[in-house]
Design a protein around this motif. Structure first.
Motif, PDB file in Angstrom:
ATOM      1  N   SER A   1     -20.052 -43.259  27.018  1.00  0.00           N
ATOM      2  CA  SER A   1     -19.585 -41.962  26.534  1.00  0.00           C
ATOM      3  C   SER A   1     -18.096 -41.931  26.229  1.00  0.00           C
ATOM      4  O   SER A   1     -17.600 -40.947  25.662  1.00  0.00           O
TER       5      SER A   1
ATOM      6  N   ILE B   1     -22.999 -41.197  21.334  1.00  0.00           N
ATOM      7  CA  ILE B   1     -21.903 -41.071  22.305  1.00  0.00           C
ATOM      8  C   ILE B   1     -21.649 -39.599  22.617  1.00  0.00           C
ATOM      9  O   ILE B   1     -21.472 -39.210  23.779  1.00  0.00           O
TER      10      ILE B   1
ATOM     11  N   GLN C   1     -24.368 -38.224  24.854  1.00  0.00           N
ATOM     12  CA  GLN C   1     -24.259 -38.739  26.211  1.00  0.00           C
ATOM     13  C   GLN C   1     -23.099 -38.092  26.951  1.00  0.00           C
ATOM     14  O   GLN C   1     -23.215 -37.747  28.133  1.00  0.00           O
ATOM     15  N   ARG C   2     -21.977 -37.869  26.261  1.00  0.00           N
ATOM     16  CA  ARG C   2     -20.831 -37.246  26.925  1.00  0.00           C
ATOM     17  C   ARG C   2     -21.159 -35.803  27.321  1.00  0.00           C
ATOM     18  O   ARG C   2     -20.773 -35.342  28.402  1.00  0.00           O
TER      19      ARG C   2
ATOM     20  N   GLU D   1     -23.306 -35.941  30.418  1.00  0.00           N
ATOM     21  CA  GLU D   1     -22.526 -36.264  31.612  1.00  0.00           C
ATOM     22  C   GLU D   1     -21.675 -35.079  32.051  1.00  0.00           C
ATOM     23  O   GLU D   1     -21.507 -34.835  33.250  1.00  0.00           O
TER      24      GLU D   1
END
Length: 310
Positions: free
Chosen positions: A224, A164, A167-168, A171
């Motif tokens: 995320s 997570i 992925q955050r 992004e």
């Protein structure tokens, strides 16, 4: 069943929540009514079980009921879309109560909450800290934090949190949002995939067919934004803070989402001196969403419960 619904907007943190107020038969705006906040399941919306089943039935029984879409979901505001964040889900309930207490026909001293599936655990958690809630009902309630800590992260929450976090960061640097689907596309796809687990099969039948499918009910989540869920526990400090009257309804056909297990746990742990555990024998988690017999069992207990404590 009488249909008397007002569509309203509720001010939340920095956006509006979309809500439907279900009014009782013979509604008189000059009277003062007890009110119930109805909280939808994870990935659901107000047009599904929280509104059209429990909201409508409790309104028919004489309560003002407000069913709303969670922040980032349904017709409510908030971006990115499809975020399932327990902190926001619980705070949404308090924002809805803020709206209720401004209505001249709502008795601010008689406000309760009911929730279905994940909404049941959110309702329980909200009742621990918002003392305006005088009675709490949970229908096949699931502690979403426990589910995320276990099955939804493959029983490896640390690896999930690492993923997570990565992925955050991606992004934040411009990558596309990753949106995970909770369910197969339809029952046929589920069969072709060899899915046999009762909760997944029945969730697909509810959310992916005309039985329960609605535009706002998107059973998905932005990956995320799931870290809070992994670290959250709906029942934390229930032994001290959950003192309001409590009615817990579960089916006795257990599934992977764990409603039966969670229902027994919160009934045991709640500090409430007035609490009731209702087991709908022979019925499953999704039977309690809309099947007439198990829903009837739930309402046969919930309606007298709210009449007594509101």
């Amino acid at each position: 069943m009488t249909e008397n619904i007002k569509n309203v907007t509720v001010k939340a943190l920095a956006w509006d929540l979309a809500a439907d107020i279900h009014l009782p038969p013979g509604f008189d705006e000059n009277r003062s009514y007890p009110a119930i906040v109805s909280v939808h399941p994870v990935g659901s919306c107000k047009e599904q079980t929280s509104g059209t089943v429990y909201g409508a039935a409790l309104a028919e029984a004489g309560f003002v009921v407000i069913a709303f879409d969670a922040s980032f979901q349904g017709a409510s505001g908030g971006t990115p879309r499809s975020v399932e964040d327990p902190a926001f889900r619980v705070s949404d309930i308090s924002y809805v109560i803020d709206h209720l207490v401004t209505l001249p026909y709502v008795d601010a001293g008689r406000i309760g909450v009911v929730g279905v599936c994940g909404g049941g655990a959110y309702a329980i958690n909200a009742a621990m800290t918002d003392r305006r809630i005088k009675a709490v009902g949970s229908v096949t309630g699931v502690n979403f934090g426990r589910l995320m800590h276990e099955a939804f992260t493959g029983y490896d929450p640390i690896a999930a949190l690492d993923a997570i976090a990565a992925q955050r960061t991606a992004e934040a640097r411009g990558a596309e949002f990753r949106v995970d689907q909770f369910l197969p596309a339809d029952p046929r796809t589920a069969r072709e995939m060899g899915v046999t687990e009762i909760d997944v099969v029945e969730a697909t039948d509810y959310y992916r067919t005309d039985r329960g499918e609605k535009p706002g009910g998107r059973t998905e989540a932005v990956f995320s934004r799931q870290a809070t869920s992994v670290g959250w526990d709906a029942f934390h400090r229930a032994e001290v803070l959950l003192t309001r009257p409590l009615c817990v309804v579960v089916g006795d056909k257990p599934g992977a989402f764990g409603a039966y297990r969670d229902g027994l746990e919160i009934y045991r742990r709640a500090a409430s001196t007035d609490k009731e555990l209702v087991v709908a024998e022979g019925f499953s988690h999704y039977d309690l969403y809309d099947r007439p017999e198990p829903v009837g069992i739930a309402l046969d207990h919930l309606i007298p419960f709210y009449n007594k404590y509101l």
